[in-house]
Enzyme design. Sequence first.
Site, PDB file in Angstrom:
ATOM      1  N   GLU A   1     -10.753  74.180  17.451  1.00 26.20           N
ATOM      2  CA  GLU A   1     -10.193  74.016  18.509  1.00 26.20           C
ATOM      3  C   GLU A   1      -8.792  73.354  18.690  1.00 26.20           C
ATOM      4  OE1 GLU A   1     -12.950  72.082  21.417  1.00 26.20           O
ATOM      5  OE2 GLU A   1     -14.147  72.323  20.613  1.00 26.20           O
TER       6      GLU A   1
ATOM      7  N   LYS B   1      -4.540  78.540  20.525  1.00 25.64           N
ATOM      8  CA  LYS B   1      -4.682  78.443  19.327  1.00 25.64           C
ATOM      9  C   LYS B   1      -3.757  79.762  18.005  1.00 25.64           C
ATOM     10  CE  LYS B   1      -9.564  77.805  20.791  1.00 25.64           C
ATOM     11  NZ  LYS B   1     -10.535  77.966  21.097  1.00 25.64           N
TER      12      LYS B   1
END
Length: 285
Positions: A3, A55
Amino acid sequence: MPEGDTIFRAATTLHRVLAGKEVTRFESVYPALTRVADDRPIVGRTIESVSAHGKHLLMAFSGDLILRTHMRMNGSWHIYPAGARWQRPAHEMRVLVGTREAVAVGFNVPVAELLTARALARHRQLRALGPDLLSGAGASRSGEPFDRLEVIRRLRTWRSDTIGDALLNQRVVAGIGNVFKSEILFVARIDPFAPVSSLSDAELDRLVAVARELLAANVMSRSQTLSPAIGRRTTRSLDPREKLWVYGRDGRRCRRCGAPIHSKKAGLDARLTYWCPACQPPHPQ
Ligand SMILES: [Zn+2]
């Protein structure tokens, strides 16, 4: 899936160890990377910064060259003192950046490319990313203040999606994976399956505020490990068995009301959603 907070911490740690240091070793199994490195050697350059954007992890070298990596499901960056034994097998190495003191190894990193700053600015995937939930928090690439209204505007363009799916959409907001999705919706007391169109601006605003708070708390409080999913917490409990409100807890009692937690596979990738039907009742449509 790693995450946003995991990537962010990886970037922060890599930056702390590598920034200002000279590259003494560069290796990759990807021909596209080694070809660029043959033409424009990485060895001898200085690592200027390591930062996260959603990300994506960006490592900037002197002389206008940036290594962009994306972790997807299984990728991770580790850092070791030079000569130390790796915790993962060597055949999982995809890209490696070494200095005299340390070596950063990208294991199973599926996406890696070397770009100029100009090419990066035009990068399709990065441009499409929604505001970074951790922006303004140090190692974020943008350094811009977080734009909550922009997130709400983007959420509104996915009105028929469930709010659970919309939160995972990196074009809406960058940084939320499946663990945080369930936790954020629980803390905000919102039904994960409510269509975005059924939620008020005030509800969306609260949801985004909760999301930012939970991610930021994880960046600040956790140790500097680079592997994903260790020690993520959203409750304030110090008991390691009570780190999360609902994720992974189906059939167990809600920490707030005692009702059993439910789980369901939903959405494009059939990812599991966890929620408390009592704290998060079906939303009036
Ligand atoms: Zn409950």
